[in-house]
Design an enzyme around this catalytic site. Structure first.
Site, mmCIF file in Angstrom:
data_model
loop_
_atom_site.group_PDB
_atom_site.id
_atom_site.type_symbol
_atom_site.label_atom_id
_atom_site.label_comp_id
_atom_site.label_asym_id
_atom_site.label_seq_id
_atom_site.Cartn_x
_atom_site.Cartn_y
_atom_site.Cartn_z
ATOM 1 N N GLU A 51 -2.936 -32.129 -23.899
ATOM 2 C CA GLU A 51 -2.894 -32.225 -25.011
ATOM 3 C C GLU A 51 -2.433 -34.243 -24.366
ATOM 4 O OE1 GLU A 51 -3.580 -28.732 -26.534
ATOM 5 O OE2 GLU A 51 -1.614 -29.391 -25.158
ATOM 6 N N HIS A 102 -0.496 -21.848 -35.562
ATOM 7 C CA HIS A 102 -1.649 -22.112 -36.017
ATOM 8 C C HIS A 102 -2.151 -22.040 -37.323
ATOM 9 C CE1 HIS A 102 -2.146 -20.046 -31.766
ATOM 10 N NE2 HIS A 102 -3.354 -20.428 -31.538
#
Length: 379
Positions: A112, A182
């Site tokens: 990322e 998540h």
């Protein structure tokens, strides 16, 4: 509508991978017809839209359509991230690599920090960079790049350089079974950072127009997509090119007794909560506002509403302590103190990591929001 919602919430069947949010299909906020989709006053300036066609799309299809429009019109535009070349985990980039080539829609390594850094470099050189962070929970390795580099690039160069053509897309929010890695909504972390914009849509029409505006905005934008709405929210979406204003809230339901503020998937929970509260308190008039942009946020619309109603409730999925509701509450206290008739209510998740089996109790649900409405009205 309310009966259906309660029945769906009591079912024991597991939710699908993208989650399940009761009541969205029957929501008054969903524009299910061609006429409803085009009567939005924010579309009035786009003559070709008002006179044009609409197409049935869910949220991920509307996001895909927005990126297709950008890629077709801007030769410098590229989409990149983990797995985006085959369509992405949620299918938001489906078919774009085949349509525009794998030099413009391509996969990146599982980094990322690298995705954000690469996007900053592309934007610095004048390209339109659309970067996807696969889940908002994993945006934190890119935190330094976004907060210390992207947000400050124009400022530190005295306006000589900028990364205004960088847009970071990322799925966020709870789906009922995502657990601690998540399900998070990290908007408040980035709202502390001058130089960034943060946008969260509630459905397909909003997602398309706000994403087009975010990609074209002269500032780096973090576009957070409530993943539970990717398939749950379906509308008739204008097929043409249109933008919706960043930094502007939308009043979804006008009212005079109480101001309720939310964003993303929480708006559908609040809609149901308001209906339940009205059953318990006949004659109650609630003004519901979709904030849409977290940074900058629409102080004027919120404060004008609170000055009218004298009461405020804010709901979000992120934990309570220093969640963005705290910023709204603080500003309203400064500007509307003498008009307030009750303490400001915050309905949020609890200050714990997202639990797996208790996730549906962790986020504010219809019952908790309805009880909050009753508390602020009966103070």
């Amino acid at each position: 509508h309310l009966h259906t919602t309660l029945r769906c919430q009591s079912t024991n069947s597991p939710p699908p991978p993208e989650g399940f949010l009761p009541g969205v299909a029957n929501s008054a906020f969903i524009r299910g017809t061609h006429h409803d989709a085009l009567r939005n006053p924010e579309l009035a300036e786009f003559a070709e839209i008002v006179e044009g066609e609409t197409k049935k799309m869910n949220t991920f299809q509307a996001i895909n359509d927005a990126m297709r429009i950008v890629l077709a019109a801007d030769d410098t535009a590229c989409i990149f991230g983990e797995d985006v070349a085959f369509g992405g985990v949620f299918r938001c980039t489906m078919g774009l690599a085949e349509m525009f080539g794998r030099d413009r829609v391509f996969n990146t390594p599982l980094s990322e920090q690298g995705v954000a850094g690469f996007g900053i470099g592309m934007a610095t050189m004048g390209s339109t960079a659309i970067a996807e962070i696969q889940f908002a929970d994993y945006i934190f390795p890119a935190f330094d790049q976004l907060v210390n580099e992207a947000a400050k690039y124009r400022y530190r160069s005295g306006g000589e350089f900028n990364v205004g053509s960088l847009c970071i897309r990322t799925p966020c929010g709870a789906v009922g079974h995502g657990a601690h890695y998540h399900s998070q909504s990290p908007e408040a972390y980035f709202a502390h950072t001058p130089g960034l914009k943060i946008v969260i849509p509630r459905g397909p029409i909003q997602a398309k127009g706000l994403l087009l505006a975010s990609i074209r905005d002269p500032n780096p934008v973090i576009f957070m997509e409530p993943k539970i709405l990717y398939r749950a929210a379906v509308e008739m979406v204008p097929v043409g090119d249109y933008e919706l204003p960043l930094g502007k809230a939308e009043i979804l339901i006008p009212g005079k007794d109480l101001t309720v503020v939310g964003w993303g998937a929480q708006l559908y929970v609040l809609e149901n909560a308001i209906q339940l509260a009205k059953k318990r308190m006949p004659g109650l008039s609630v003004e519901l506002i979709d904030l849409r942009s977290i940074l900058p946020w629409d102080v004027e619309t919120i404060c004008n509403s609170v000055n009218k109603t004298g009461r405020l409730l804010i709901a979000h999925e992120a934990p309570r302590t220093q969640g963005f509701a705290a910023e709204i509450a603080s500003t309203v206290m400064e500007r509307c103190f003498l008009r307030l008739e009750a303490p400001i209510q915050r309905l949020t998740s609890y200050d714990t990591p997202f639990p797996l089996i208790f996730e549906k109790f962790h986020v504010p649900d219809m019952m908790r929001c309805a009880e909050g409405i009753e508390r602020v009205m009966k103070f």
